[in-house]
Scaffold this motif. Sequence first.
Motif, PDB file in Angstrom:
ATOM      1  N   ALA A  10       0.835  -1.198   0.000  1.00  0.00           N
ATOM      2  CA  ALA A  10       0.000   0.000   0.000  1.00  0.00           C
ATOM      3  C   ALA A  10       0.868   1.246   0.000  1.00  0.00           C
ATOM      4  N   SER A  11       0.416   2.237  -0.771  1.00  0.00           N
ATOM      5  CA  SER A  11       1.137   3.502  -0.849  1.00  0.00           C
ATOM      6  C   SER A  11       0.131   4.647  -0.797  1.00  0.00           C
ATOM      7  N   GLY A  12       0.336   5.563   0.127  1.00  0.00           N
ATOM      8  CA  GLY A  12      -0.553   6.714   0.267  1.00  0.00           C
ATOM      9  C   GLY A  12      -1.484   6.545   1.459  1.00  0.00           C
ATOM     10  N   PRO A  13      -1.886   7.666   2.063  1.00  0.00           N
ATOM     11  CA  PRO A  13      -2.713   7.594   3.275  1.00  0.00           C
ATOM     12  C   PRO A  13      -4.063   6.911   3.057  1.00  0.00           C
ATOM     13  N   GLY A  14      -4.649   7.046   1.882  1.00  0.00           N
ATOM     14  CA  GLY A  14      -5.932   6.407   1.608  1.00  0.00           C
ATOM     15  C   GLY A  14      -5.826   4.908   1.419  1.00  0.00           C
ATOM     16  N   ALA A  15      -4.631   4.412   1.178  1.00  0.00           N
ATOM     17  CA  ALA A  15      -4.438   2.980   0.961  1.00  0.00           C
ATOM     18  C   ALA A  15      -4.494   2.192   2.266  1.00  0.00           C
ATOM     19  N   GLU A  16      -4.233   2.855   3.385  1.00  0.00           N
ATOM     20  CA  GLU A  16      -4.284   2.168   4.681  1.00  0.00           C
ATOM     21  C   GLU A  16      -5.674   1.579   4.939  1.00  0.00           C
ATOM     22  N   GLU A  17      -6.700   2.309   4.543  1.00  0.00           N
ATOM     23  CA  GLU A  17      -8.084   1.846   4.717  1.00  0.00           C
ATOM     24  C   GLU A  17      -8.325   0.542   3.952  1.00  0.00           C
ATOM     25  N   VAL A  18      -7.764   0.435   2.765  1.00  0.00           N
ATOM     26  CA  VAL A  18      -7.898  -0.780   1.958  1.00  0.00           C
ATOM     27  C   VAL A  18      -7.086  -1.905   2.591  1.00  0.00           C
ATOM     28  N   LEU A  19      -5.886  -1.591   3.018  1.00  0.00           N
ATOM     29  CA  LEU A  19      -5.002  -2.574   3.640  1.00  0.00           C
ATOM     30  C   LEU A  19      -5.673  -3.242   4.846  1.00  0.00           C
ATOM     31  N   ASP A  20      -6.409  -2.459   5.616  1.00  0.00           N
ATOM     32  CA  ASP A  20      -7.093  -2.990   6.799  1.00  0.00           C
ATOM     33  C   ASP A  20      -8.135  -4.047   6.441  1.00  0.00           C
ATOM     34  N   THR A  21      -8.673  -4.025   5.228  1.00  0.00           N
ATOM     35  CA  THR A  21      -9.722  -4.969   4.837  1.00  0.00           C
ATOM     36  C   THR A  21      -9.185  -6.200   4.116  1.00  0.00           C
ATOM     37  N   PHE A  22      -7.892  -6.231   3.828  1.00  0.00           N
ATOM     38  CA  PHE A  22      -7.290  -7.337   3.081  1.00  0.00           C
ATOM     39  C   PHE A  22      -7.353  -8.627   3.897  1.00  0.00           C
ATOM     40  N   GLN A  23      -7.893  -9.689   3.290  1.00  0.00           N
ATOM     41  CA  GLN A  23      -8.013 -10.998   3.930  1.00  0.00           C
ATOM     42  C   GLN A  23      -7.486 -12.069   2.982  1.00  0.00           C
ATOM     43  N   ALA A  24      -6.907 -13.126   3.537  1.00  0.00           N
ATOM     44  CA  ALA A  24      -6.480 -14.281   2.753  1.00  0.00           C
ATOM     45  C   ALA A  24      -7.059 -15.530   3.403  1.00  0.00           C
ATOM     46  N   TRP A  25      -7.418 -16.500   2.576  1.00  0.00           N
ATOM     47  CA  TRP A  25      -8.148 -17.677   3.040  1.00  0.00           C
ATOM     48  C   TRP A  25      -7.532 -18.969   2.526  1.00  0.00           C
ATOM     49  N   PRO A  26      -7.602 -20.040   3.301  1.00  0.00           N
ATOM     50  CA  PRO A  26      -7.285 -21.355   2.734  1.00  0.00           C
ATOM     51  C   PRO A  26      -8.435 -21.774   1.818  1.00  0.00           C
ATOM     52  N   ILE A  27      -8.129 -22.548   0.794  1.00  0.00           N
ATOM     53  CA  ILE A  27      -9.161 -23.018  -0.128  1.00  0.00           C
ATOM     54  C   ILE A  27      -9.082 -24.538  -0.233  1.00  0.00           C
ATOM     55  N   ASN A  28     -10.146 -25.153  -0.741  1.00  0.00           N
ATOM     56  CA  ASN A  28     -10.156 -26.616  -0.807  1.00  0.00           C
ATOM     57  C   ASN A  28      -9.159 -27.112  -1.857  1.00  0.00           C
ATOM     58  N   ILE A  29      -8.790 -28.367  -1.740  1.00  0.00           N
ATOM     59  CA  ILE A  29      -7.723 -28.938  -2.572  1.00  0.00           C
ATOM     60  C   ILE A  29      -8.052 -28.925  -4.066  1.00  0.00           C
TER      61      ILE A  29
END
Length: 192
Positions: free
Chosen positions: A155-174
């Motif tokens: 993330a770059s820029g003060p407005g990007a922090e808001e997006v960064l806070d919502t970033f999620q990663a998930w395991p997925i099925n095989i």
Amino acid sequence: MLTLPVMAPLVQPAVAGEPARKVSPDESFYQVDDKSFDFIVPKGWVVPEAGFMRSGENPRRYPDHLFKVTGRSGSGDSIEVTVDLGYGTGLADLGAPEAAAQRLLALLPSPPAQLKSVEKVPGTVKGSSFLFVRAADGRSIKAAVIQKRLFAMAASGPGAEEVLDTFQAWPINIFCQGASNSGGPIPTGTCY
């Protein structure tokens, strides 16, 4: 007879495929086609890559990454999500936090970044975590290692922090992971 009060959880558990929080009408929810990561962008942001139930540029078109998704606001703030194969099962596989942070800073676009801080934060799945790395120039990265994939949002820029806070990663099925790791396309109903 002794009765105990019913205790409600203080934090709502994360649900795969659902946004990190309620999405307002002025925001857009982005989810990649295999549903392994997602984020929310505010009004005025453009995410040109295709995602789940969304048309656009192919996020698999970059030969150096399994996925690369970009976003930019009208004021120049930006995010870049990359997903790469060949990592372990968790953040510990990147090394100690400071060493891992140095490796992650290399993912930021030029100029080279100097480490300001690194923090391990809880992930979306019970027992998982992200590494939150802040560079001295204000840029930052949020990263997780899940199922031998490195998920990183720069993330770059003060407005990007808001997006960064919502970033999620998930395991997925095989089955979904196999189709995705081979470059797709993802057969309907494989990723749920």
